[in-house]
Scaffold this motif. Structure first.
Motif, PDB file in Angstrom:
ATOM      1  N   LEU A   1      -6.032  35.219  -1.008  1.00 16.18           N
ATOM      2  CA  LEU A   1      -5.358  34.514  -2.096  1.00 16.18           C
ATOM      3  C   LEU A   1      -4.932  35.526  -3.153  1.00 16.18           C
ATOM      4  CD1 LEU A   1      -8.014  32.655  -4.332  1.00 16.18           C
ATOM      5  CD2 LEU A   1      -8.462  34.674  -2.971  1.00 16.18           C
ATOM      6  N   THR A   2      -3.989  35.116  -3.995  1.00 17.50           N
ATOM      7  CA  THR A   2      -3.575  35.958  -5.109  1.00 17.50           C
ATOM      8  C   THR A   2      -4.600  35.759  -6.221  1.00 17.50           C
ATOM      9  OG1 THR A   2      -1.254  35.674  -4.463  1.00 17.50           O
ATOM     10  CG2 THR A   2      -1.689  36.579  -6.651  1.00 17.50           C
ATOM     11  N   PHE A   3      -5.582  36.624  -6.252  1.00 17.67           N
ATOM     12  CA  PHE A   3      -6.790  36.418  -7.053  1.00 17.67           C
ATOM     13  C   PHE A   3      -6.479  36.188  -8.526  1.00 17.67           C
ATOM     14  CE2 PHE A   3     -11.247  36.550  -7.607  1.00 17.67           C
ATOM     15  CZ  PHE A   3     -11.538  37.309  -8.725  1.00 17.67           C
ATOM     16  N   SER A   4      -5.552  36.952  -9.067  1.00 19.12           N
ATOM     17  CA  SER A   4      -5.272  36.881 -10.507  1.00 19.12           C
ATOM     18  C   SER A   4      -4.608  35.568 -10.915  1.00 19.12           C
ATOM     19  CB  SER A   4      -4.390  38.054 -10.919  1.00 19.12           C
ATOM     20  OG  SER A   4      -3.159  38.016 -10.230  1.00 19.12           O
ATOM     21  N   LYS A   5      -4.202  34.765  -9.961  1.00 20.35           N
ATOM     22  CA  LYS A   5      -3.586  33.472 -10.268  1.00 20.35           C
ATOM     23  C   LYS A   5      -4.592  32.331 -10.260  1.00 20.35           C
ATOM     24  CE  LYS A   5       1.124  34.562  -8.889  1.00 20.35           C
ATOM     25  NZ  LYS A   5       2.303  34.139  -8.115  1.00 20.35           N
ATOM     26  N   TYR A   6      -5.855  32.651 -10.061  1.00 26.29           N
ATOM     27  CA  TYR A   6      -6.898  31.634 -10.003  1.00 26.29           C
ATOM     28  C   TYR A   6      -7.938  31.821 -11.091  1.00 26.29           C
ATOM     29  CZ  TYR A   6      -5.174  29.898  -5.580  1.00 26.29           C
ATOM     30  OH  TYR A   6      -4.395  29.326  -4.608  1.00 26.29           O
ATOM     31  N   VAL A   7      -8.323  30.713 -11.665  1.00 25.49           N
ATOM     32  CA  VAL A   7      -9.525  30.640 -12.485  1.00 25.49           C
ATOM     33  C   VAL A   7     -10.711  30.707 -11.523  1.00 25.49           C
ATOM     34  CG1 VAL A   7     -10.880  29.137 -13.983  1.00 25.49           C
ATOM     35  CG2 VAL A   7      -8.380  29.243 -14.232  1.00 25.49           C
ATOM     36  N   MET A   8     -11.705  31.448 -11.904  1.00 21.71           N
ATOM     37  CA  MET A   8     -12.884  31.560 -11.041  1.00 21.71           C
ATOM     38  C   MET A   8     -14.092  30.948 -11.726  1.00 21.71           C
ATOM     39  SD  MET A   8     -11.630  32.885  -8.382  1.00 21.71           S
ATOM     40  CE  MET A   8     -13.161  33.100  -7.448  1.00 21.71           C
ATOM     41  N   GLY A   9     -14.923  30.326 -10.938  1.00 22.21           N
ATOM     42  CA  GLY A   9     -16.088  29.674 -11.501  1.00 22.21           C
ATOM     43  C   GLY A   9     -17.313  29.842 -10.630  1.00 22.21           C
ATOM     44  N   TRP A  10     -18.442  29.527 -11.224  1.00 23.30           N
ATOM     45  CA  TRP A  10     -19.712  29.472 -10.506  1.00 23.30           C
ATOM     46  C   TRP A  10     -20.317  28.083 -10.699  1.00 23.30           C
ATOM     47  CZ3 TRP A  10     -21.515  33.134  -7.239  1.00 23.30           C
ATOM     48  CH2 TRP A  10     -20.974  34.420  -7.329  1.00 23.30           C
TER      49      TRP A  10
ATOM     50  N   PRO B   1     -32.171  21.661  -4.939  1.00 23.04           N
ATOM     51  CA  PRO B   1     -32.594  20.677  -3.933  1.00 23.04           C
ATOM     52  C   PRO B   1     -32.681  19.278  -4.530  1.00 23.04           C
ATOM     53  CG  PRO B   1     -33.945  22.637  -3.780  1.00 23.04           C
ATOM     54  CD  PRO B   1     -33.096  22.800  -5.002  1.00 23.04           C
ATOM     55  N   GLY B   2     -32.048  18.324  -3.870  1.00 22.79           N
ATOM     56  CA  GLY B   2     -32.106  16.941  -4.309  1.00 22.79           C
ATOM     57  C   GLY B   2     -31.224  16.614  -5.501  1.00 22.79           C
ATOM     58  N   LYS B   3     -30.419  17.564  -5.929  1.00 25.69           N
ATOM     59  CA  LYS B   3     -29.560  17.333  -7.090  1.00 25.69           C
ATOM     60  C   LYS B   3     -28.102  17.551  -6.712  1.00 25.69           C
ATOM     61  CE  LYS B   3     -32.930  18.531 -10.658  1.00 25.69           C
ATOM     62  NZ  LYS B   3     -33.161  19.312 -11.895  1.00 25.69           N
ATOM     63  N   GLU B   4     -27.221  17.056  -7.568  1.00 30.57           N
ATOM     64  CA  GLU B   4     -25.797  17.252  -7.346  1.00 30.57           C
ATOM     65  C   GLU B   4     -25.386  18.660  -7.774  1.00 30.57           C
ATOM     66  OE1 GLU B   4     -24.157  12.682  -7.857  1.00 30.57           O
ATOM     67  OE2 GLU B   4     -23.500  14.236  -9.243  1.00 30.57           O
ATOM     68  N   ARG B   5     -24.286  19.111  -7.200  1.00 31.02           N
ATOM     69  CA  ARG B   5     -23.742  20.397  -7.597  1.00 31.02           C
ATOM     70  C   ARG B   5     -23.315  20.331  -9.059  1.00 31.02           C
ATOM     71  NH1 ARG B   5     -19.458  23.324  -3.672  1.00 31.02           N
ATOM     72  NH2 ARG B   5     -21.036  22.497  -2.244  1.00 31.02           N
ATOM     73  N   GLU B   6     -23.619  21.378  -9.821  1.00 35.24           N
ATOM     74  CA  GLU B   6     -23.278  21.390 -11.236  1.00 35.24           C
ATOM     75  C   GLU B   6     -22.551  22.672 -11.631  1.00 35.24           C
ATOM     76  OE1 GLU B   6     -26.758  21.206 -13.714  1.00 35.24           O
ATOM     77  OE2 GLU B   6     -27.518  23.142 -13.048  1.00 35.24           O
ATOM     78  N   PHE B   7     -21.720  22.545 -12.627  1.00 37.98           N
ATOM     79  CA  PHE B   7     -20.957  23.656 -13.163  1.00 37.98           C
ATOM     80  C   PHE B   7     -21.883  24.633 -13.888  1.00 37.98           C
ATOM     81  CE2 PHE B   7     -17.610  25.928 -15.170  1.00 37.98           C
ATOM     82  CZ  PHE B   7     -17.976  26.105 -16.496  1.00 37.98           C
ATOM     83  N   VAL B   8     -21.601  25.938 -13.734  1.00 40.14           N
ATOM     84  CA  VAL B   8     -22.379  26.967 -14.420  1.00 40.14           C
ATOM     85  C   VAL B   8     -21.497  27.741 -15.405  1.00 40.14           C
ATOM     86  CG1 VAL B   8     -23.699  29.097 -14.138  1.00 40.14           C
ATOM     87  CG2 VAL B   8     -24.005  27.209 -12.515  1.00 40.14           C
ATOM     88  N   ALA B   9     -20.377  28.283 -14.905  1.00 41.21           N
ATOM     89  CA  ALA B   9     -19.538  29.125 -15.765  1.00 41.21           C
ATOM     90  C   ALA B   9     -18.142  29.223 -15.177  1.00 41.21           C
ATOM     91  CB  ALA B   9     -20.140  30.520 -15.894  1.00 41.21           C
ATOM     92  N   ALA B  10     -17.177  29.522 -16.045  1.00 44.39           N
ATOM     93  CA  ALA B  10     -15.801  29.727 -15.602  1.00 44.39           C
ATOM     94  C   ALA B  10     -15.170  30.852 -16.395  1.00 44.39           C
ATOM     95  CB  ALA B  10     -14.972  28.453 -15.761  1.00 44.39           C
ATOM     96  N   ILE B  11     -14.205  31.517 -15.767  1.00 45.09           N
ATOM     97  CA  ILE B  11     -13.490  32.608 -16.413  1.00 45.09           C
ATOM     98  C   ILE B  11     -12.008  32.463 -16.110  1.00 45.09           C
ATOM     99  CG2 ILE B  11     -13.859  34.179 -14.455  1.00 45.09           C
ATOM    100  CD1 ILE B  11     -14.193  36.438 -16.573  1.00 45.09           C
ATOM    101  N   SER B  12     -11.198  32.719 -17.115  1.00 45.02           N
ATOM    102  CA  SER B  12      -9.758  32.520 -16.979  1.00 45.02           C
ATOM    103  C   SER B  12      -9.119  33.606 -16.125  1.00 45.02           C
ATOM    104  CB  SER B  12      -9.105  32.496 -18.358  1.00 45.02           C
ATOM    105  OG  SER B  12      -9.292  33.745 -19.012  1.00 45.02           O
ATOM    106  N   TRP B  13      -7.832  33.454 -15.860  1.00 43.61           N
ATOM    107  CA  TRP B  13      -7.118  34.300 -14.956  1.00 43.61           C
ATOM    108  C   TRP B  13      -7.242  35.794 -15.283  1.00 43.61           C
ATOM    109  CZ3 TRP B  13      -5.690  30.019 -17.535  1.00 43.61           C
ATOM    110  CH2 TRP B  13      -5.366  28.885 -16.790  1.00 43.61           C
ATOM    111  N   SER B  14      -7.111  36.136 -16.549  1.00 45.29           N
ATOM    112  CA  SER B  14      -7.198  37.543 -16.943  1.00 45.29           C
ATOM    113  C   SER B  14      -8.590  37.947 -17.384  1.00 45.29           C
ATOM    114  CB  SER B  14      -6.228  37.811 -18.097  1.00 45.29           C
ATOM    115  OG  SER B  14      -6.648  37.101 -19.252  1.00 45.29           O
ATOM    116  N   GLY B  15      -9.473  36.972 -17.512  1.00 46.34           N
ATOM    117  CA  GLY B  15     -10.828  37.239 -17.972  1.00 46.34           C
ATOM    118  C   GLY B  15     -10.991  37.131 -19.478  1.00 46.34           C
ATOM    119  N   GLY B  16      -9.938  36.763 -20.177  1.00 48.31           N
ATOM    120  CA  GLY B  16     -10.011  36.712 -21.629  1.00 48.31           C
ATOM    121  C   GLY B  16     -10.732  35.504 -22.190  1.00 48.31           C
ATOM    122  N   MET B  17     -10.884  34.486 -21.379  1.00 52.92           N
ATOM    123  CA  MET B  17     -11.583  33.268 -21.827  1.00 52.92           C
ATOM    124  C   MET B  17     -12.690  32.937 -20.836  1.00 52.92           C
ATOM    125  SD  MET B  17      -8.539  30.791 -23.182  1.00 52.92           S
ATOM    126  CE  MET B  17      -7.761  30.620 -21.571  1.00 52.92           C
ATOM    127  N   LYS B  18     -13.810  32.486 -21.377  1.00 50.80           N
ATOM    128  CA  LYS B  18     -14.956  32.125 -20.544  1.00 50.80           C
ATOM    129  C   LYS B  18     -15.650  30.939 -21.195  1.00 50.80           C
ATOM    130  CE  LYS B  18     -15.760  37.087 -20.033  1.00 50.80           C
ATOM    131  NZ  LYS B  18     -16.753  38.190 -20.143  1.00 50.80           N
TER     132      LYS B  18
END
Length: 124
Positions: A27-36, A41-58
């Motif tokens: 994929l064209t990595f710089s065009k995607y927001v990346m997250g973790w 166990p026994g729980k739903e998937r939950e959001f941890v962190a996100a970073i913007s395309w250039s890394g300037g926002m988190k």
């Protein structure tokens, strides 16, 4: 095809640190927001962190704010999650995610691609 491959998980004692790295290809990595995300166990998937395309926002889930740091290297197509002061409740499978929706990714918005996950276990 698109691949997101996580590495760096493992077993650590409470108070310790781990660094997860996600390597992206197909994929064209710089065009995607990346997250973790994580799923305990026994729980739903939950959001941890996100970073913007250039890394300037988190942004982070309240539960990890001040302890975890997300970063990215667009030259290497990698995103990292530095986890410090780990707690037993941080134990989960951690997933790397790619999306085009920066503001929505932490609120249940769509994710285009997922990694396979990396186990993090924090012992008390």
């Amino acid at each position: 095809q698109v691949q997101l491959v996580e590495s760096g998980g493992g077993l650590v004692q409470a108070g310790g640190s781990l660094r997860l790295v996600c390597a992206a290809s197909g994929l064209t990595f710089s065009k995607y927001v990346m997250g973790w995300f994580r799923q305990a166990p026994g729980k739903e998937r939950e959001f941890v962190a996100a970073i913007s395309w250039s890394g300037g926002m988190k942004y982070y889930a309240d539960s990890v704010k001040g302890r975890f740091t997300i970063s990215r290297d667009n030259a290497k197509n990698t995103v990292s999650l530095q986890m410090n002061s780990l707690k037993p409740e941080d134990t989960a499978v951690y997933y790397c995610a790619a999306t085009t929706d920066y503001y929505g990714v932490g609120r249940g918005g769509p994710v285009d691609f997922w990694g396979q996950g990396s186990q993090v276990t924090v012992s008390s």
